[in-house]
Scaffold this motif. Structure first.
Motif, PDB file in Angstrom:
ATOM      1  N   LYS A 257      -7.433   6.748   2.662  1.00  0.00           N
ATOM      2  CA  LYS A 257      -5.995   6.991   2.765  1.00  0.00           C
ATOM      3  C   LYS A 257      -5.230   6.089   1.798  1.00  0.00           C
ATOM      4  N   PRO A 258      -4.340   6.676   0.991  1.00  0.00           N
ATOM      5  CA  PRO A 258      -3.606   5.880  -0.002  1.00  0.00           C
ATOM      6  C   PRO A 258      -2.324   5.270   0.563  1.00  0.00           C
ATOM      7  N   CYS A 259      -2.039   4.072   0.082  1.00  0.00           N
ATOM      8  CA  CYS A 259      -0.787   3.384   0.418  1.00  0.00           C
ATOM      9  C   CYS A 259       0.238   3.675  -0.691  1.00  0.00           C
ATOM     10  N   PRO A 260       1.483   3.212  -0.539  1.00  0.00           N
ATOM     11  CA  PRO A 260       2.482   3.460  -1.585  1.00  0.00           C
ATOM     12  C   PRO A 260       2.071   2.937  -2.965  1.00  0.00           C
ATOM     13  N   TRP A 261       1.433   1.767  -3.019  1.00  0.00           N
ATOM     14  CA  TRP A 261       1.029   1.213  -4.313  1.00  0.00           C
ATOM     15  C   TRP A 261      -0.094   2.030  -4.938  1.00  0.00           C
ATOM     16  N   CYS A 262      -1.003   2.567  -4.104  1.00  0.00           N
ATOM     17  CA  CYS A 262      -2.070   3.442  -4.608  1.00  0.00           C
ATOM     18  C   CYS A 262      -1.465   4.692  -5.240  1.00  0.00           C
ATOM     19  N   VAL A 263      -0.533   5.285  -4.523  1.00  0.00           N
ATOM     20  CA  VAL A 263       0.090   6.522  -4.980  1.00  0.00           C
ATOM     21  C   VAL A 263       0.911   6.275  -6.246  1.00  0.00           C
ATOM     22  N   LEU A 264       1.595   5.149  -6.304  1.00  0.00           N
ATOM     23  CA  LEU A 264       2.359   4.815  -7.508  1.00  0.00           C
ATOM     24  C   LEU A 264       1.427   4.698  -8.714  1.00  0.00           C
ATOM     25  N   GLN A 265       0.264   4.079  -8.521  1.00  0.00           N
ATOM     26  CA  GLN A 265      -0.695   3.956  -9.620  1.00  0.00           C
ATOM     27  C   GLN A 265      -1.221   5.319 -10.059  1.00  0.00           C
TER      28      GLN A 265
ATOM     29  N   ALA B  70       0.694  -7.146  -1.614  1.00  0.00           N
ATOM     30  CA  ALA B  70       0.911  -6.063  -0.653  1.00  0.00           C
ATOM     31  C   ALA B  70      -0.246  -5.908   0.325  1.00  0.00           C
ATOM     32  N   SER B  71      -1.475  -6.082  -0.125  1.00  0.00           N
ATOM     33  CA  SER B  71      -2.630  -5.911   0.760  1.00  0.00           C
ATOM     34  C   SER B  71      -2.704  -6.998   1.832  1.00  0.00           C
ATOM     35  N   GLN B  72      -1.967  -8.067   1.641  1.00  0.00           N
ATOM     36  CA  GLN B  72      -1.968  -9.168   2.606  1.00  0.00           C
ATOM     37  C   GLN B  72      -0.924  -8.985   3.710  1.00  0.00           C
ATOM     38  N   THR B  73      -0.084  -7.959   3.595  1.00  0.00           N
ATOM     39  CA  THR B  73       0.968  -7.732   4.578  1.00  0.00           C
ATOM     40  C   THR B  73       0.590  -6.573   5.496  1.00  0.00           C
TER      41      THR B  73
ATOM     42  N   VAL C 176      -1.155  15.097  -3.809  1.00  0.00           N
ATOM     43  CA  VAL C 176      -1.447  14.000  -4.731  1.00  0.00           C
ATOM     44  C   VAL C 176      -0.656  12.747  -4.369  1.00  0.00           C
ATOM     45  N   PHE C 177       0.599  12.912  -3.960  1.00  0.00           N
ATOM     46  CA  PHE C 177       1.508  11.775  -3.817  1.00  0.00           C
ATOM     47  C   PHE C 177       1.897  11.434  -2.380  1.00  0.00           C
ATOM     48  N   MET C 178       1.248  12.030  -1.386  1.00  0.00           N
ATOM     49  CA  MET C 178       1.581  11.725   0.004  1.00  0.00           C
ATOM     50  C   MET C 178       0.975  10.378   0.410  1.00  0.00           C
ATOM     51  N   VAL C 179       1.819   9.487   0.891  1.00  0.00           N
ATOM     52  CA  VAL C 179       1.379   8.183   1.372  1.00  0.00           C
ATOM     53  C   VAL C 179       0.904   8.360   2.809  1.00  0.00           C
ATOM     54  N   THR C 180      -0.324   7.930   3.107  1.00  0.00           N
ATOM     55  CA  THR C 180      -0.869   8.102   4.451  1.00  0.00           C
ATOM     56  C   THR C 180      -1.399   6.807   5.067  1.00  0.00           C
ATOM     57  N   ALA C 181      -1.214   5.677   4.402  1.00  0.00           N
ATOM     58  CA  ALA C 181      -1.707   4.401   4.930  1.00  0.00           C
ATOM     59  C   ALA C 181      -0.758   3.291   4.517  1.00  0.00           C
ATOM     60  N   ASN C 182      -0.855   2.180   5.222  1.00  0.00           N
ATOM     61  CA  ASN C 182      -0.117   1.010   4.756  1.00  0.00           C
ATOM     62  C   ASN C 182      -1.057   0.184   3.875  1.00  0.00           C
ATOM     63  N   CYS C 183      -0.513  -0.831   3.257  1.00  0.00           N
ATOM     64  CA  CYS C 183      -1.276  -1.577   2.249  1.00  0.00           C
ATOM     65  C   CYS C 183      -2.464  -2.341   2.827  1.00  0.00           C
ATOM     66  N   SER C 184      -2.320  -2.870   4.038  1.00  0.00           N
ATOM     67  CA  SER C 184      -3.453  -3.601   4.619  1.00  0.00           C
ATOM     68  C   SER C 184      -4.583  -2.655   4.996  1.00  0.00           C
ATOM     69  N   GLU C 185      -4.261  -1.432   5.419  1.00  0.00           N
ATOM     70  CA  GLU C 185      -5.306  -0.440   5.690  1.00  0.00           C
ATOM     71  C   GLU C 185      -6.015  -0.047   4.404  1.00  0.00           C
ATOM     72  N   ALA C 186      -5.253   0.207   3.361  1.00  0.00           N
ATOM     73  CA  ALA C 186      -5.834   0.624   2.080  1.00  0.00           C
ATOM     74  C   ALA C 186      -6.703  -0.475   1.474  1.00  0.00           C
ATOM     75  N   ALA C 187      -6.411  -1.723   1.789  1.00  0.00           N
ATOM     76  CA  ALA C 187      -7.179  -2.840   1.233  1.00  0.00           C
ATOM     77  C   ALA C 187      -8.623  -2.846   1.737  1.00  0.00           C
ATOM     78  N   ALA C 188      -8.879  -2.181   2.859  1.00  0.00           N
ATOM     79  CA  ALA C 188     -10.224  -2.168   3.424  1.00  0.00           C
ATOM     80  C   ALA C 188     -11.174  -1.236   2.681  1.00  0.00           C
TER      81      ALA C 188
END
Length: 163
Positions: A37-45, A94-97, A121-133
């Motif tokens: 699941k992508p976070c906002p920063w993943c989707v921005l990239q 971001a991954s630390q929050t 392609v651009f739907m955010v489905t996770a927060n940054c700490s979830e995506a960091a895993a």
């Protein structure tokens, strides 16, 4: 006497476009086939990779006109810097929050209306700490993304410096 023009700029630009689009393809396969699941920063990239790929492709299409090719390369380099910055910020901050909602990446995505434009392609489905895993061959996705942005930027600098 007579020198043949270098094929490096054209080949490099084509390769940069393919690599950028492939990065988005890998992210989409990871998301839709493996549940990453992508976070906002993943989707921005992803959006930045699409911009790098698009301008690399444009540079390849106008490679005979050096000034247009150089302009496309400058835009590609700026996008690579933005992408590398986003990847580093995602990894280090971001991954630390617990939540990265309504941060800079979220605001950019909302302002550009990307989720509505192309949700698969651009739907955010996770927060940054979830995506960091999530990991790919032992490294977080944002590290791979940052490495690719750095590599594309380095190649872009080489091509830009060629006559």
């Amino acid at each position: 006497m007579f020198t043949r023009p270098s094929k490096l700029p054209g080949r490099a630009l084509a390769g940069m476009a393919v690599a950028s689009f492939a990065a988005v393809g890998v992210a989409l396969v990871a998301q839709h086939q493996f549940g990453v699941k992508p976070c906002p920063w993943c989707v921005l990239q992803r959006g930045i990779f699409l911009a790098v790929g698009t301008f690399s492709l444009l540079g390849w299409l106008v490679q005979a006109r050096r000034s247009l090719r150089q302009a496309a390369l400058v835009i590609v380099l700026l996008a690579c810097v933005a992408g590398l910055t986003a990847a580093v910020f995602q990894h280090e901050v971001a991954s630390q929050t617990a939540s990265c909602a309504m941060g800079l990446a979220d605001k950019i995505l909302t302002a550009l209306n990307l989720e509505e434009f192309w949700p698969s392609v651009f739907m955010v489905t996770a927060n940054c700490s979830e995506a960091a895993a999530y990991r790919l061959i032992g490294l977080p996705y944002e590290v791979w993304s940052g490495l690719l942005f750095a590599g594309l930027g380095a190649l872009g600098l080489i091509v830009l410096s060629r006559r």
